[in-house]
Design a protein around this motif. Structure first.
Motif, PDB file in Angstrom:
ATOM      1  N   LYS A  46       7.974   0.429  -9.896  1.00  0.00           N
ATOM      2  CA  LYS A  46       6.628  -0.067 -10.014  1.00  0.00           C
ATOM      3  C   LYS A  46       6.628  -0.037 -11.788  1.00  0.00           C
ATOM      4  O   LYS A  46       7.330   0.696 -12.402  1.00  0.00           O
ATOM      5  CB  LYS A  46       5.644   1.081  -9.709  1.00  0.00           C
ATOM      6  N   SER A  90       3.781  -3.198  -4.531  1.00  0.00           N
ATOM      7  CA  SER A  90       3.848  -2.904  -2.937  1.00  0.00           C
ATOM      8  C   SER A  90       4.122  -4.033  -2.088  1.00  0.00           C
ATOM      9  O   SER A  90       4.758  -3.863  -1.024  1.00  0.00           O
ATOM     10  CB  SER A  90       2.541  -2.184  -2.644  1.00  0.00           C
ATOM     11  N   TYR A 180      -2.508  -0.556  -8.411  1.00  0.00           N
ATOM     12  CA  TYR A 180      -3.203   0.612  -8.402  1.00  0.00           C
ATOM     13  C   TYR A 180      -4.368   0.655  -9.612  1.00  0.00           C
ATOM     14  O   TYR A 180      -5.282   1.152  -9.699  1.00  0.00           O
ATOM     15  CB  TYR A 180      -2.192   1.809  -8.455  1.00  0.00           C
TER      16      TYR A 180
END
Ligand code: GLU
Length: 280
Positions: A46, A90, A180
Motif C-alpha cells: 500500500k 485493495s 483510504y
C-alpha cells in the motif's frame, strides 16, 4: 514475469555456463551473470497507509509491511536496493498476482476463502480487527449496529466493505472509494460519518499530525483479519516465504518492526500469529 527462485536458478545456471564458455575465449570479462535486472524483485504494497505501507513525499517507503517485505526479500536473496515497490490497491491485488506484475504482495492483505481461490497466501504474519474511525466529537456511534443508516466509507475490494454489506451493518449507506485517503477526506469534511477498515490501519491515520484530535477509533473488533503474503497460485515462493516469516519472528525482527511502526500510533497489536493458523 514471475521470478520464482527456480527460474532464477535456471537462469543463473545458464549464465554460468555461458560465462564458462566465454572465459575460454577471452580473459577480462567482469562477469555479473545475467545482468543487474535479474536481481530485481517486485513487491506490491500500500502507498497510503501510515505505519503499514506508505510512500513518503521524498519517495521512500515505510511501514510494517515494508519492513516485513524487505526481510522476506533478503531471505530470498535480494538486497533492499533490488526491490521495486509497486502500489497494490485493495481491489487490484489478485489481478496483480495473476498477471505476474508483482512477485509477492504485502499490503494489509487478509487471507480469506474467496481470495484463496485465485492466489496463494504465506503467513499469517499479523492479526488485526475491523474497526471504525469517526470524528472525535461524534458520540452517536458506540456499537457496530449504530452504523446502520449512517454514511459509511470503505474501500472497493476490501474485506471491510464486504463485511459491512453481509453482516455488520447491512443498512448502512456504504460508499466504496478507491483508496483510504479519499475516505479520510470524506470523514473530515463530513461527506461520510465513519470510515471502516482494520484497526491497524485506522490507528495510523488517527495518529497523523494533520488529523491529531480530529478522529477516534470505535474499538469494536468486528472481525479477525489475518494478514498474509500473497503469491501466485501454485508458486514455490509460498514455502520459502513461510520459512522467512518464521525466522523473522524467532530472531526478534517481528517485534522490532511492530514497535517501530505501531508504537507511534499506540496500536495495541495481537501477538505474532503462528504460520498456517487462521483465526476465524
Ligand atoms: N485487510 C483488509 C483487506 O484485505 C482491509 C485492508 C485493505 O483493504 O487492505 O481487504
Amino acid at each position: 514475469m514471475n521470478r520464482s527462485k527456480g527460474r532464477k536458478a535456471t537462469l543463473a545456471a545458464a549464465a554460468a555456463a555461458a560465462l564458462a564458455l566465454a572465459a575460454g575465449a577471452c580473459s577480462d570479462n567482469g562477469g555479473g551473470g545475467g545482468g543487474g535486472d535479474d536481481d530485481k524483485i517486485t513487491v506490491g504494497i500500500k502507498f497510503d497507509q501510515p505505519g503499514i505501507g506508505l510512500k513518503t513525499p521524498d519517495g521512500t517507503y515505510t511501514g510494517f509491511d515494508v519492513d516485513v517485505a524487505t526481510y522476506i526479500a533478503k531471505e530470498l536473496g535480494h538486497d533492499p536496493s533490488d526491490i521495486v515497490w509497486k502500489e497494490a490497491k485493495s481491489a487490484d491485488r489478485e489481478t496483480l498476482l495473476q498477471r505476474g506484475d508483482v512477485d509477492f504482495i504485502a499490503a494489509s492483505y487478509s487471507i480469506n476463502d474467496e481470495r484463496a481461490k485465485k492466489v496463494d497466501f504465506a503467513g499469517p504474519y499479523l492479526l488485526a480487527h475491523q474497526d471504525v474511525l469517526v470524528r472525535a466529537d461524534d458520540d452517536s456511534i458506540t456499537k457496530p449496529a449504530d452504523l446502520n443508516n449512517k454514511k459509511l466509507c470503505s474501500v472497493t475490494g476490501s474485506t471491510s466493505a464486504q463485511n459491512v454489506k453481509t453482516k455488520l451493518a447491512p443498512d448502512a449507506q456504504l460508499q466504496e472509494y478507491g483508496g483510504y485517503s479519499e475516505c479520510l477526506t470524506g470523514l473530515e469534511n463530513k461527506a461520510v460519518d465513519a470510515l471502516t477498515t482494520d484497526d491497524s490501519i485506522l490507528a495510523g491515520y488517527a495518529a497523523q499530525d494533520e488529523f491529531k484530535g480530529k478522529f477516534k477509533l470505535g474499538g469494536f473488533k468486528m472481525s479477525n483479519e489475518n494478514y498474509g503474503i500473497g503469491v501466485q497460485k501454485g508458486s514455490e515462493l509460498k514455502a520459502e516465504i513461510n520459512t522467512a516469516l518464521e525466522k523473522m519472528v524467532e530472531d526478534g525482527s517481528w517485534d522490532t518492526y511492530v514497535k517501530k511502526n505501531f508504537g507511534p500510533a499506540n496500536y495495541q497489536n495481537e501477538p505474532a500469529p503462528e504460520i498456517g493458523v487462521i483465526v476465524k
